[in-house]
Design a protein around this motif. Structure first.
Motif, PDB file in Angstrom:
ATOM      1  N   PRO A   1       0.834  -1.207   0.000  1.00 28.26           N
ATOM      2  CA  PRO A   1       0.000   0.000   0.000  1.00 28.26           C
ATOM      3  C   PRO A   1       0.865   1.251   0.000  1.00 28.26           C
ATOM      4  CG  PRO A   1      -0.746  -1.567   1.663  1.00 28.26           C
ATOM      5  CD  PRO A   1       0.573  -2.059   1.172  1.00 28.26           C
ATOM      6  N   ALA A   2       0.445   2.218  -0.798  1.00 26.02           N
ATOM      7  CA  ALA A   2       1.109   3.516  -0.856  1.00 26.02           C
ATOM      8  C   ALA A   2       0.042   4.584  -1.032  1.00 26.02           C
ATOM      9  CB  ALA A   2       2.120   3.562  -1.990  1.00 26.02           C
ATOM     10  N   LEU A   3       0.304   5.785  -0.524  1.00 26.81           N
ATOM     11  CA  LEU A   3      -0.688   6.852  -0.554  1.00 26.81           C
ATOM     12  C   LEU A   3      -0.171   8.002  -1.421  1.00 26.81           C
ATOM     13  CD1 LEU A   3      -1.146   5.213   2.166  1.00 26.81           C
ATOM     14  CD2 LEU A   3      -2.303   7.241   2.988  1.00 26.81           C
ATOM     15  N   PHE A   4      -1.068   8.508  -2.288  1.00 26.46           N
ATOM     16  CA  PHE A   4      -0.685   9.545  -3.238  1.00 26.46           C
ATOM     17  C   PHE A   4      -1.670  10.709  -3.187  1.00 26.46           C
ATOM     18  CE2 PHE A   4       0.867   5.518  -4.846  1.00 26.46           C
ATOM     19  CZ  PHE A   4       2.149   5.795  -5.283  1.00 26.46           C
ATOM     20  N   LEU A   5      -1.140  11.919  -3.200  1.00 31.11           N
ATOM     21  CA  LEU A   5      -1.958  13.123  -3.280  1.00 31.11           C
ATOM     22  C   LEU A   5      -2.231  13.426  -4.750  1.00 31.11           C
ATOM     23  CD1 LEU A   5      -0.057  15.245  -0.626  1.00 31.11           C
ATOM     24  CD2 LEU A   5      -2.428  14.468  -0.437  1.00 31.11           C
ATOM     25  N   VAL A   6      -3.500  13.350  -5.125  1.00 36.65           N
ATOM     26  CA  VAL A   6      -3.886  13.529  -6.522  1.00 36.65           C
ATOM     27  C   VAL A   6      -4.825  14.726  -6.638  1.00 36.65           C
ATOM     28  CG1 VAL A   6      -4.973  12.468  -8.535  1.00 36.65           C
ATOM     29  CG2 VAL A   6      -3.701  11.041  -6.908  1.00 36.65           C
ATOM     30  N   PRO A   7      -4.507  15.723  -7.470  1.00 39.21           N
ATOM     31  CA  PRO A   7      -5.437  16.833  -7.682  1.00 39.21           C
ATOM     32  C   PRO A   7      -6.764  16.326  -8.253  1.00 39.21           C
ATOM     33  CG  PRO A   7      -3.265  17.363  -8.558  1.00 39.21           C
ATOM     34  CD  PRO A   7      -3.244  15.900  -8.224  1.00 39.21           C
ATOM     35  N   CYS A   8      -7.857  16.878  -7.762  1.00 35.71           N
ATOM     36  CA  CYS A   8      -9.165  16.406  -8.223  1.00 35.71           C
ATOM     37  C   CYS A   8      -9.432  16.752  -9.685  1.00 35.71           C
ATOM     38  CB  CYS A   8     -10.272  16.975  -7.340  1.00 35.71           C
ATOM     39  SG  CYS A   8     -10.314  16.237  -5.687  1.00 35.71           S
ATOM     40  N   ASP A   9      -8.643  17.699 -10.236  1.00 39.43           N
ATOM     41  CA  ASP A   9      -8.799  18.033 -11.653  1.00 39.43           C
ATOM     42  C   ASP A   9      -7.691  17.435 -12.514  1.00 39.43           C
ATOM     43  OD1 ASP A   9      -6.693  19.566 -10.785  1.00 39.43           O
ATOM     44  OD2 ASP A   9      -7.480  21.483 -11.492  1.00 39.43           O
ATOM     45  N   ALA A  10      -6.985  16.427 -11.978  1.00 41.65           N
ATOM     46  CA  ALA A  10      -5.892  15.807 -12.731  1.00 41.65           C
ATOM     47  C   ALA A  10      -6.415  15.133 -13.989  1.00 41.65           C
ATOM     48  CB  ALA A  10      -5.167  14.784 -11.859  1.00 41.65           C
ATOM     49  N   PRO A  11      -5.717  15.260 -15.129  1.00 39.93           N
ATOM     50  CA  PRO A  11      -6.116  14.546 -16.343  1.00 39.93           C
ATOM     51  C   PRO A  11      -6.153  13.043 -16.097  1.00 39.93           C
ATOM     52  CG  PRO A  11      -4.464  16.224 -16.837  1.00 39.93           C
ATOM     53  CD  PRO A  11      -4.539  16.135 -15.343  1.00 39.93           C
ATOM     54  N   GLY A  12      -7.228  12.419 -16.554  1.00 41.05           N
ATOM     55  CA  GLY A  12      -7.398  10.985 -16.369  1.00 41.05           C
ATOM     56  C   GLY A  12      -8.211  10.614 -15.152  1.00 41.05           C
ATOM     57  N   LEU A  13      -8.464  11.586 -14.266  1.00 39.95           N
ATOM     58  CA  LEU A  13      -9.296  11.330 -13.084  1.00 39.95           C
ATOM     59  C   LEU A  13     -10.705  11.834 -13.356  1.00 39.95           C
ATOM     60  CD1 LEU A  13      -9.560  10.462 -10.081  1.00 39.95           C
ATOM     61  CD2 LEU A  13      -8.979  12.812  -9.474  1.00 39.95           C
TER      62      LEU A  13
END
Length: 386
Positions: A181-193
């Protein structure tokens, strides 16, 4: 053994209760039914420092712990405005960043958590994995300048209100090749999300989403901690506060429902007497109140253990607190509705609007059955049943 809150904690409880009463359940329901968010309440709570009570003082927070954050969750709920994102952003994500983030991550993010200007959601649950987070299908693979995430998440709260989502994925350990398990901060407007809203039978201004991650690229700095080894400890650092604050919120909802029902029973007269003078009405309310007070004790114990750094014991107590409070809240709301009779099912009297949320509390963030499995196996020495 001391069952009293400190003067500072009691002052916090009183102040948050005062703020909650300024908004109340009518505000909460009005926002939910209009498809709006409780932005005004969130902003006021942030301005007054209540959202950052557990953030260290050096980053602009109150320097308290999960005990203080649980107080905030409970008192807003007791005023009829249970805010789920209090659990998600300050309790889970902020705690993970504080305890396991890099110095750069802590400096960049914690001030925003402290004043409420930064709001993040958390994504662990998947359509197929259920309660078995060891079988998560969302994976991250290293790229030339960061990581690429692929997978699906479900029942993710507040994506439309947050700047980032903390995604739990599995990443290959360079030394062993095993996925951890690993945790990543992802912008909610990231391309592909992409996020698809789930229609829920719950009255709440906070929405639930299905997330799709289709080769979402994030920089190396998006990984929480220095390497993959930080993932599992960071995950558990957030899950115990989640259970504790969910439990506190459930206790607050239960208190709200019982206060409404008790006031009604004491003033509603039939055949010349208040209906609360009849044991058939009074005893169920009294029984529910006792269950709520017992649950509150376990919440306080779990929070105290967590704040003392006794993580193993805190994990056990947090699960018990969540179990007890979920059952107590469901009982309290159902009992309140019964005491109010037909009025209990109306929006005006503000009790039936809580049915969906307290029922969901017996399922999420961990089901009562999984808690019973945990207790039976780890505390009573029974063979693993799942």
């Amino acid at each position: 053994m001391d069952f009293d809150y400190t003067p500072q904690q009691q002052d916090l409880r009183d102040a948050v209760a005062k703020l909650g009463k300024r908004y109340g359940h009518e505000y909460f329901v009005r926002k939910a039914k209009a498809g709006e968010h409780s932005d005004e309440l969130w902003q006021d709570a942030g301005r007054l420092g209540y959202l950052g009570v557990s953030v260290p003082e050096e980053f602009g927070g109150g320097g308290g712990g999960i005990t203080e954050l649980a107080i905030v969750c409970e008192e807003l709920a007791a005023a009829g405005s249970p805010l789920l994102l209090l659990v998600v952003s300050p309790a889970i994500v902020s705690t993970i960043v504080n305890r396991h983030g890099t110095p750069a991550q802590r400096s960049a993010l914690l001030p925003g958590f402290a004043d409420g200007s930064l709001k993040m959601c958390f994504a662990i649950t998947e359509p197929d994995a259920g309660s078995n987070f060891h079988k998560l299908s969302t994976v991250a693979r290293a790229s030339s300048d960061g990581y690429v995430l692929t997978g699906r998440k479900v029942y993710i709260s507040g994506v439309d209100e947050c700047s980032h989502v903390l995604v739990v994925a599995r990443l290959a350990d360079e030394r062993t090749g095993k996925l951890k398990p690993a945790l990543f901060l992802v912008p909610c407007d990231a391309p592909g999300l992409t996020a698809s809203k789930l229609e829920m039978e719950i009255v709440s201004p906070e929405n639930q989403f299905l997330l799709f991650l289709d080769d979402v690229e994030v920089p190396a700095s998006a990984l929480i901690g220095e390497d993959v080894e930080a993932g599992l400890p960071a995950l558990f650092a957030g899950l115990n506060p989640e259970r504790i604050t969910v439990a506190a919120m459930a206790c607050g909802v239960a208190r709200y429902a019982l206060e409404r029902a008790s006031t009604y029973a004491a003033t509603r007269s039939v055949w010349g007497r208040p209906i609360g003078s009849h044991q058939g009405v009074a005893h169920p309310l009294a029984h529910a109140h006792i269950q709520v007070e017992l649950a509150r004790l376990m919440v306080a114990k779990a929070a105290a253990l967590y704040d003392a750094g006794r993580d193993l014991e805190a994990g056990v107590a947090a699960n018990m607190a969540k179990y007890a409070s979920a059952d107590a809240a469901a009982l309290a709301v159902d009992t309140a509705i019964q005491a109010l009779g037909g009025n209990g099912m109306t929006t005006e009297y503000g009790v039936a609007t809580l049915l969906g949320s307290v029922r969901a509390g017996r399922i999420a963030p961990v089901s009562r059955e999984m808690i019973l499995n945990f207790v039976a196996q780890h505390l009573l020495g029974q063979e693993k049943s799942y």
